[in-house]
Design a protein around this motif. Structure first.
Motif, short mmCIF file in Angstrom:
data_model
loop_
_atom_site.label_atom_id
_atom_site.label_comp_id
_atom_site.label_asym_id
_atom_site.label_seq_id
_atom_site.Cartn_x
_atom_site.Cartn_y
_atom_site.Cartn_z
N THR A 174 -25.20 14.18 3.72
CA THR A 174 -26.44 15.79 4.30
C THR A 174 -26.51 15.97 2.60
OG1 THR A 174 -24.17 16.59 3.14
CG2 THR A 174 -24.62 16.95 5.85
N ARG A 175 -25.79 14.83 2.14
CA ARG A 175 -26.06 14.12 0.57
C ARG A 175 -26.59 13.48 0.17
NH1 ARG A 175 -21.45 16.25 0.91
NH2 ARG A 175 -20.50 14.66 0.10
N ASN A 176 -26.67 12.34 1.42
CA ASN A 176 -26.86 10.68 0.08
C ASN A 176 -27.70 10.21 2.19
OD1 ASN A 176 -26.14 10.40 -2.51
ND2 ASN A 176 -24.20 11.39 -1.33
N THR A 177 -27.01 9.13 1.71
CA THR A 177 -27.44 8.43 2.83
C THR A 177 -26.64 6.51 2.98
OG1 THR A 177 -29.70 8.28 2.23
CG2 THR A 177 -29.51 7.02 3.90
N VAL A 178 -26.45 6.51 4.87
CA VAL A 178 -25.44 6.43 5.43
C VAL A 178 -26.13 4.86 6.39
CG1 VAL A 178 -23.42 5.55 6.84
CG2 VAL A 178 -23.83 7.62 5.12
N VAL A 179 -26.56 4.02 5.88
CA VAL A 179 -26.29 2.55 6.85
C VAL A 179 -25.70 2.20 7.70
CG1 VAL A 179 -27.70 0.77 7.38
CG2 VAL A 179 -28.53 2.30 5.62
N LEU A 180 -25.17 1.99 9.04
CA LEU A 180 -24.23 1.61 9.91
C LEU A 180 -24.31 1.00 11.13
CD1 LEU A 180 -22.60 2.94 12.25
CD2 LEU A 180 -22.74 5.25 10.80
N THR A 181 -23.50 -0.26 11.35
CA THR A 181 -24.00 -1.50 12.57
C THR A 181 -22.83 -0.90 13.21
OG1 THR A 181 -22.53 -2.99 12.16
CG2 THR A 181 -25.00 -2.95 11.05
N SER A 182 -22.64 -0.76 14.28
CA SER A 182 -21.56 -0.35 15.21
C SER A 182 -21.83 -1.11 16.42
CB SER A 182 -21.60 0.93 15.45
OG SER A 182 -20.53 1.20 16.65
N HIS A 183 -20.67 -1.31 17.95
CA HIS A 183 -21.10 -1.89 18.94
C HIS A 183 -20.33 -0.10 19.58
CE1 HIS A 183 -21.60 -5.93 18.41
NE2 HIS A 183 -20.87 -6.09 17.47
N TYR A 184 -19.98 0.16 18.89
CA TYR A 184 -19.28 1.37 20.06
C TYR A 184 -20.63 2.09 19.54
CZ TYR A 184 -15.14 -0.16 18.82
OH TYR A 184 -13.88 -0.48 18.29
N LEU A 185 -21.49 3.02 21.07
CA LEU A 185 -22.86 3.52 21.16
C LEU A 185 -22.26 4.71 21.20
CD1 LEU A 185 -24.11 0.84 24.01
CD2 LEU A 185 -24.35 0.85 21.50
N GLU A 186 -20.92 4.83 22.14
CA GLU A 186 -21.22 6.71 21.22
C GLU A 186 -21.22 6.98 20.13
OE1 GLU A 186 -17.22 5.25 22.11
OE2 GLU A 186 -19.08 4.45 22.16
N GLU A 187 -20.82 6.09 19.08
CA GLU A 187 -21.18 6.16 17.58
C GLU A 187 -22.04 6.65 17.38
OE1 GLU A 187 -17.19 4.73 14.98
OE2 GLU A 187 -19.10 2.98 14.71
N ILE A 188 -23.08 5.99 17.08
CA ILE A 188 -24.69 5.97 16.77
C ILE A 188 -25.31 6.47 17.24
CG2 ILE A 188 -26.60 4.18 17.39
CD1 ILE A 188 -24.78 3.50 15.16
N GLU A 189 -24.82 7.93 19.00
CA GLU A 189 -25.51 8.70 19.28
C GLU A 189 -24.84 9.89 18.34
OE1 GLU A 189 -26.23 8.60 23.85
OE2 GLU A 189 -24.06 7.64 23.43
N ALA A 190 -23.58 9.62 18.24
CA ALA A 190 -23.08 10.91 17.29
C ALA A 190 -23.14 10.94 16.19
CB ALA A 190 -21.35 10.41 17.67
N LEU A 191 -23.81 9.55 15.14
CA LEU A 191 -23.90 9.96 14.30
C LEU A 191 -25.13 10.22 13.85
CD1 LEU A 191 -21.01 7.83 13.07
CD2 LEU A 191 -21.23 10.68 13.28
N ALA A 192 -26.55 8.77 14.20
CA ALA A 192 -27.30 8.40 14.04
C ALA A 192 -28.87 9.72 13.82
CB ALA A 192 -27.75 7.07 14.18
N ASP A 193 -29.83 9.61 12.62
CA ASP A 193 -30.69 10.10 12.59
C ASP A 193 -31.48 9.60 13.42
OD1 ASP A 193 -29.73 12.86 11.45
OD2 ASP A 193 -29.84 11.81 10.05
N ALA A 205 -36.95 -1.89 18.59
CA ALA A 205 -37.73 -0.38 18.38
C ALA A 205 -36.57 0.03 17.85
CB ALA A 205 -36.88 0.52 19.60
N ASP A 206 -36.80 1.55 17.01
CA ASP A 206 -36.92 1.77 15.50
C ASP A 206 -37.23 3.20 15.81
OD1 ASP A 206 -36.35 3.36 13.62
OD2 ASP A 206 -37.47 1.76 12.58
N ASP A 207 -36.68 4.55 16.30
CA ASP A 207 -36.83 5.60 16.17
C ASP A 207 -35.48 6.69 16.52
OD1 ASP A 207 -38.41 7.92 17.11
OD2 ASP A 207 -39.56 6.36 18.00
N THR A 208 -35.64 7.92 17.11
CA THR A 208 -34.54 8.66 16.84
C THR A 208 -33.94 8.23 18.85
OG1 THR A 208 -35.91 10.05 18.58
CG2 THR A 208 -35.57 10.67 16.21
N VAL A 209 -32.17 8.89 18.44
CA VAL A 209 -31.72 8.30 20.06
C VAL A 209 -32.89 9.19 21.06
CG1 VAL A 209 -29.39 9.27 21.89
CG2 VAL A 209 -29.26 8.59 18.99
N ALA A 210 -33.10 9.98 21.07
CA ALA A 210 -33.72 10.27 21.52
C ALA A 210 -35.11 9.91 22.56
CB ALA A 210 -34.18 12.12 22.14
#
Length: 285
Positions: A174-193, A205-210
Motif C-alpha cells: 500500500t506504500r511501496n512496491t513488491v515483485v514476487l515470483t511464485s509457483h503457488y498460483l492462488e498466491e498470485i491471485e490473492a496478492l498481485a495487481d 502476457a502482462d496484465d491483471t488477473v482478470a
C-alpha cells in the motif's frame, strides 16, 4: 518508473534464458511473475537487482545502474535459496542486516511482524525450513526498502504462515512496491495487481488477473451426465466423483449443443477459469 528492462537477452553458454524481454515496474502495488521452471523468472530478478549482467539490452534500477550500491541500498531481496550462518541467532541476523541501513525497522517490531519473536534467541541452524524461510523474507524488509523482490517467498511454509506473510506483503504494497515470483498460483491471485507470465524466456502476457483469464477466453462447464455428444470448443475433459468438467472456448454454444442433442444432464455450473488454467493454457502445458 522504479525499474525496467529494455530488449534484454541473457545467455548462459548455449542456453537462452531471456529473449529480448522488455519489462517495467511502476511505483506501488504487487507485480506477480509466473512461469514454469526454466521460464526465466529468477534470471530476470537477478538482472534487476544487479547480481548478473545482461548479454544484451538495458537494465535500470531506481533510475540508474542496478550494480550501483546507492540504488541497491533502497531495495530488499529474498532469493529463491538463502544460506544463513548456522551459529548466529535470529536476533543477531536481523541486527547484522540492520547495521547496513541508515533507518532500519526496529528489531523487535520486525520479529513480531513476521512471527519470529519467540525464535529470537534460537540459532538459525536449529530452525525448521519454514522458519528459516520466514527469517529470509523478513531480512528483505529490514531497511524499509522502496522496492522488494521476493523469489518464491512462501516455499516450505505451512498454510497459516503463508497467509500471514500475504498480509505483510499486502500491507507493505500500500506504500511501496513488491515483485514476487511464485509457483503457488492462488498466491498470485490473492496478492498481485499485475501478472506477468513468462515462458521460454519471453513475456507471454502482462496484465491483471482478470485480463489474463480474458486473453485465454476459457470457461469451465461442470455437470452430471452419463453420455456426452461431441461438443464444440472443448479444450480438455475431466471426470471426478460423477461430475464432468469441460474447459471450453465457448460455454454458451456448448450448453446450446447439449440441449439440441437432447442430452440428459443436471447440476450445470459455468465458471471463469482459474489463473492456473489460464497459465497452463498460455504456456502450452
Amino acid at each position: 518508473m522504479l525499474a525496467r528492462t529494455v530488449e534484454v537477452t541473457k545467455r548462459f553458454g548455449d542456453t537462452l534464458a531471456l529473449d529480448r524481454v522488455s519489462f517495467d515496474i511502476p511505483e506501488g502495488g504487487v507485480v506477480g511473475l509466473l512461469g514454469p521452471n526454466g521460464a526465466g523468472k529468477s534470471t530476470l530478478l537477478s538482472l534487476l537487482v544487479g547480481l548478473r549482467r545482461p548479454t544484451s539490452g538495458t537494465v535500470e534500477l531506481l533510475g540508474g545502474d542496478p550494480r550501483d550500491p546507492a540504488n541497491r541500498r533502497r531495495i530488499g531481496v529474498t532469493p529463491q535459496e538463502t544460506s544463513l550462518p548456522s551459529t548466529l541467532r535470529v536476533r543477531e541476523c536481523v541486527e547484522f542486516v540492520a547495521a547496513h541501513h541508515p533507518d532500519p525497522v526496529p528489531t523487535d517490531e520486525l520479529l513480531d511482524r513476521f512471527g519470529l519473536a519467540d525464535l529470537a534467541k534460537r540459532q538459525t541452524g536449529g530452525l525448521s525450513g519454514g522458519q528459516r524461510r520466514r527469517l529470509a523474507v523478513a531480512l528483505a524488509f529490514v531497511g524499509r526498502p522502496t522496492l522488494v523482490f521476493l523469489d518464491e517467498p512462501t516455499t516450505g511454509l505451512d498454510v497459516e504462515a503463508r497467509r500471514s506473510l500475504w498480509d505483510v506483503v499486502r500491507d507493505y504494497a500500500t506504500r511501496n512496491t513488491v515483485v514476487l515470483t511464485s509457483h503457488y498460483l492462488e498466491e498470485i491471485e490473492a496478492l498481485a495487481d499485475r501478472v506477468v507470465v513468462l515462458g521460454q524466456g519471453r513475456i507471454l502476457a502482462d496484465d491483471t488477473v482478470a485480463a489474463i483469464r480474458g486473453i485465454v477466453g476459457i470457461h469451465r462447464v461442470s455437470l452430471r451426465a452419463d453420455d456426452l455428444p461431441p461438443l464444440p470448443g472443448v479444450v480438455s475433459v475431466e471426470r471426478t466423483d460423477g461430475r464432468t468438467s469441460l474447459l471450453t472456448t465457448d460455454a454458451d454454444e456448448l450448453v446450446r449443443e447439449l440441449v439440441r442433442a437432447g442430452t440428459t444432464f443436471d447440476g450445470l455450473q459455468v465458471q471463469p477459469t482459474t489463473l492456473e488454467e489460464a497459465f497452463l493454457t498460455l504456456t502450452g502445458k
